[in-house]
Design a protein around this motif. Sequence first.
Motif, PDB file in Angstrom:
ATOM      1  N   ARG A  72      19.751  44.180  46.634  1.00 40.34           N
ATOM      2  CA  ARG A  72      18.939  43.465  45.511  1.00 40.34           C
ATOM      3  C   ARG A  72      18.620  44.252  44.339  1.00 40.34           C
ATOM      4  O   ARG A  72      18.695  43.936  43.336  1.00 40.34           O
ATOM      5  N   GLN A  73      18.214  45.487  44.844  1.00 43.07           N
ATOM      6  CA  GLN A  73      17.835  46.571  43.819  1.00 43.07           C
ATOM      7  C   GLN A  73      19.387  46.801  42.894  1.00 43.07           C
ATOM      8  O   GLN A  73      18.941  47.013  42.006  1.00 43.07           O
ATOM      9  N   VAL A  74      19.975  47.067  43.726  1.00 40.36           N
ATOM     10  CA  VAL A  74      21.512  47.217  42.842  1.00 40.36           C
ATOM     11  C   VAL A  74      21.762  45.996  41.856  1.00 40.36           C
ATOM     12  O   VAL A  74      22.050  46.342  40.746  1.00 40.36           O
ATOM     13  N   LEU A  75      21.518  44.832  42.458  1.00 39.72           N
ATOM     14  CA  LEU A  75      21.993  43.770  41.583  1.00 39.72           C
ATOM     15  C   LEU A  75      21.196  43.635  40.503  1.00 39.72           C
ATOM     16  O   LEU A  75      21.340  43.205  39.552  1.00 39.72           O
ATOM     17  N   ARG A  76      19.972  44.169  40.595  1.00 47.12           N
ATOM     18  CA  ARG A  76      18.714  44.086  39.593  1.00 47.12           C
ATOM     19  C   ARG A  76      19.324  45.007  38.262  1.00 47.12           C
ATOM     20  O   ARG A  76      19.320  44.529  37.158  1.00 47.12           O
ATOM     21  N   VAL A  77      19.878  46.076  38.594  1.00 44.74           N
ATOM     22  CA  VAL A  77      20.344  46.926  37.497  1.00 44.74           C
ATOM     23  C   VAL A  77      21.921  46.559  37.170  1.00 44.74           C
ATOM     24  O   VAL A  77      22.390  47.150  36.045  1.00 44.74           O
ATOM     25  N   HIS A  78      22.507  46.116  38.061  1.00 47.13           N
ATOM     26  CA  HIS A  78      24.211  45.874  37.799  1.00 47.13           C
ATOM     27  C   HIS A  78      24.436  44.551  38.560  1.00 47.13           C
ATOM     28  O   HIS A  78      24.867  44.598  39.596  1.00 47.13           O
ATOM     29  N   PRO A  79      24.158  43.252  37.769  1.00 49.16           N
ATOM     30  CA  PRO A  79      24.114  42.032  38.389  1.00 49.16           C
ATOM     31  C   PRO A  79      25.748  41.746  38.476  1.00 49.16           C
ATOM     32  O   PRO A  79      25.669  40.955  39.481  1.00 49.16           O
ATOM     33  N   GLU A  80      26.600  42.387  38.005  1.00 49.86           N
ATOM     34  CA  GLU A  80      28.220  42.336  38.257  1.00 49.86           C
ATOM     35  C   GLU A  80      28.714  43.001  39.566  1.00 49.86           C
ATOM     36  O   GLU A  80      29.778  42.634  39.988  1.00 49.86           O
ATOM     37  N   MET A  81      27.692  43.571  40.561  1.00 49.07           N
ATOM     38  CA  MET A  81      28.293  44.332  41.555  1.00 49.07           C
ATOM     39  C   MET A  81      28.591  43.351  42.702  1.00 49.07           C
ATOM     40  O   MET A  81      29.607  43.827  43.408  1.00 49.07           O
ATOM     41  N   GLU A  82      27.841  42.116  42.681  1.00 50.58           N
ATOM     42  CA  GLU A  82      28.442  41.417  43.873  1.00 50.58           C
ATOM     43  C   GLU A  82      29.936  40.919  43.407  1.00 50.58           C
ATOM     44  O   GLU A  82      30.730  41.049  44.354  1.00 50.58           O
ATOM     45  N   ALA A  83      30.174  40.521  42.195  1.00 48.04           N
ATOM     46  CA  ALA A  83      31.558  40.227  41.846  1.00 48.04           C
ATOM     47  C   ALA A  83      32.650  41.416  42.041  1.00 48.04           C
ATOM     48  O   ALA A  83      33.554  41.076  42.437  1.00 48.04           O
ATOM     49  N   ILE A  84      31.983  42.669  41.867  1.00 48.83           N
ATOM     50  CA  ILE A  84      32.923  43.738  41.926  1.00 48.83           C
ATOM     51  C   ILE A  84      33.118  43.945  43.328  1.00 48.83           C
ATOM     52  O   ILE A  84      34.332  44.076  43.833  1.00 48.83           O
ATOM     53  N   ALA A  85      32.057  43.764  44.319  1.00 49.24           N
ATOM     54  CA  ALA A  85      32.595  43.964  45.783  1.00 49.24           C
ATOM     55  C   ALA A  85      33.658  42.985  46.222  1.00 49.24           C
ATOM     56  O   ALA A  85      34.309  43.163  46.960  1.00 49.24           O
ATOM     57  N   ILE A  86      33.410  41.736  45.701  1.00 44.51           N
ATOM     58  CA  ILE A  86      34.399  40.413  46.014  1.00 44.51           C
ATOM     59  C   ILE A  86      35.752  41.034  45.589  1.00 44.51           C
ATOM     60  O   ILE A  86      36.679  40.739  46.312  1.00 44.51           O
ATOM     61  N   GLN A  87      35.803  41.283  44.460  1.00 44.03           N
ATOM     62  CA  GLN A  87      37.148  41.676  43.890  1.00 44.03           C
ATOM     63  C   GLN A  87      37.772  43.099  44.606  1.00 44.03           C
ATOM     64  O   GLN A  87      39.014  42.787  44.812  1.00 44.03           O
ATOM     65  N   ALA A  88      37.087  43.951  44.947  1.00 44.25           N
ATOM     66  CA  ALA A  88      37.533  45.030  45.764  1.00 44.25           C
ATOM     67  C   ALA A  88      37.798  44.717  47.104  1.00 44.25           C
ATOM     68  O   ALA A  88      38.939  45.103  47.635  1.00 44.25           O
ATOM     69  N   ARG A  89      37.198  43.900  47.800  1.00 42.11           N
ATOM     70  CA  ARG A  89      37.463  43.148  49.165  1.00 42.11           C
ATOM     71  C   ARG A  89      38.836  42.639  48.861  1.00 42.11           C
ATOM     72  O   ARG A  89      39.855  42.591  49.826  1.00 42.11           O
ATOM     73  N   ALA A  90      39.101  41.619  47.764  1.00 41.17           N
ATOM     74  CA  ALA A  90      40.263  40.888  47.662  1.00 41.17           C
ATOM     75  C   ALA A  90      41.309  41.929  47.316  1.00 41.17           C
ATOM     76  O   ALA A  90      42.712  41.526  47.715  1.00 41.17           O
ATOM     77  N   PHE A  91      41.159  42.967  46.567  1.00 36.79           N
ATOM     78  CA  PHE A  91      42.457  43.976  46.456  1.00 36.79           C
ATOM     79  C   PHE A  91      42.644  44.197  47.952  1.00 36.79           C
ATOM     80  O   PHE A  91      44.086  44.642  48.067  1.00 36.79           O
ATOM     81  N   LEU A  92      41.898  44.731  48.824  1.00 38.40           N
ATOM     82  CA  LEU A  92      42.327  45.271  50.122  1.00 38.40           C
ATOM     83  C   LEU A  92      42.878  44.416  50.710  1.00 38.40           C
ATOM     84  O   LEU A  92      43.941  44.605  51.365  1.00 38.40           O
ATOM     85  N   SER A 135      42.573  48.473  37.562  1.00 36.63           N
ATOM     86  CA  SER A 135      41.435  47.520  37.928  1.00 36.63           C
ATOM     87  C   SER A 135      41.873  46.801  39.071  1.00 36.63           C
ATOM     88  O   SER A 135      42.782  46.075  39.356  1.00 36.63           O
ATOM     89  N   VAL A 136      40.992  46.735  40.173  1.00 34.37           N
ATOM     90  CA  VAL A 136      41.177  46.124  41.490  1.00 34.37           C
ATOM     91  C   VAL A 136      41.612  44.741  41.470  1.00 34.37           C
ATOM     92  O   VAL A 136      42.602  44.062  42.078  1.00 34.37           O
ATOM     93  N   ASP A 137      40.962  43.995  40.181  1.00 37.00           N
ATOM     94  CA  ASP A 137      41.475  42.505  40.137  1.00 37.00           C
ATOM     95  C   ASP A 137      42.750  42.450  39.390  1.00 37.00           C
ATOM     96  O   ASP A 137      43.297  41.327  39.381  1.00 37.00           O
TER      97      ASP A 137
END
Length: 279
Positions: A54-74, A253-255
């Motif tokens: 949650r601390q990470v998401l406060r400074v970088h709200p897109e990190m959740e979407a990035i994590a999802i995109q990275a997992r989708a790439f894998l 870019s992973v996406d």
Amino acid sequence: MASPQRSALTVAPLDGERRIRRENIGLDRASACRVEDFLLGGGHNFAVDRTVARQVLRVHPEMEAIAIQARAFLMRAVRLLAAAGVRQFLVLGSSLPLVGSVHEIVARTTRCVRVVYVEAEPVAFAFTRTAVSGASGVEVIAEAPDQPVVALETAAAAQMLDIAHPIAVVMAGLAPVLPDESIAKQVCADLRKRLSRGSCLVVAHAVASGDRLQVAQAAEICQRAGIPWVLRSPAATVEMLAGFELMAPGFVSVDRWCPDEQNEPAAPVPFLGCVAVKP
């Protein structure tokens, strides 16, 4: 491009999780794989991990979407490799194989596949071992993911993997935590020497980008929590893979790496991925 959707996955505590809670293993320190699990919508994380996320998401709200995109790439990379005939996978740093697990992905594509997860972090190891219990051709070994040649030799000695045939080494969660450039290059060079022709590395890495301040702030939060997170330039990451050949479309870019759907191009995320093949 439509925004990726966070999984609504909820998982009842497994035996491994009950043991972890009972024995208080690692509950006072956040873990990279459990933070990622939370970002992916998983249920195998603790309060300390959620606090960091949650601390990470406060400074970088897109990190959740990035994590999802990275997992989708894998998931896409593993699926394509399995479809191309790769039958052995060494997963460095299990990332809690509960949301898009490698062994489940390849099982949808082909049979007679061997998957070995490598994890030294006690919580992730316990979760992983419980999660894959009973799965055919799937093993978990307790070795340091940042020493992949040792892990490879351990798996080969136990006849879990056959190094005479191609192996896909999934190091999507490993490269960003190798802090020293020389160490990162040596890890990849040692793997190249030991792996057979046709083997490959699946790599994803956070990079410097237009929103580098947000990424740097997120990395600093993780580092303060004891989670190493290194930012590299795209050129430095490609240099780390010297001697390997990048599959098309390269290090992107992973996406944008072999997307399942061709949508309108969106702004690239500051997380790049590639599959590097030993010629």
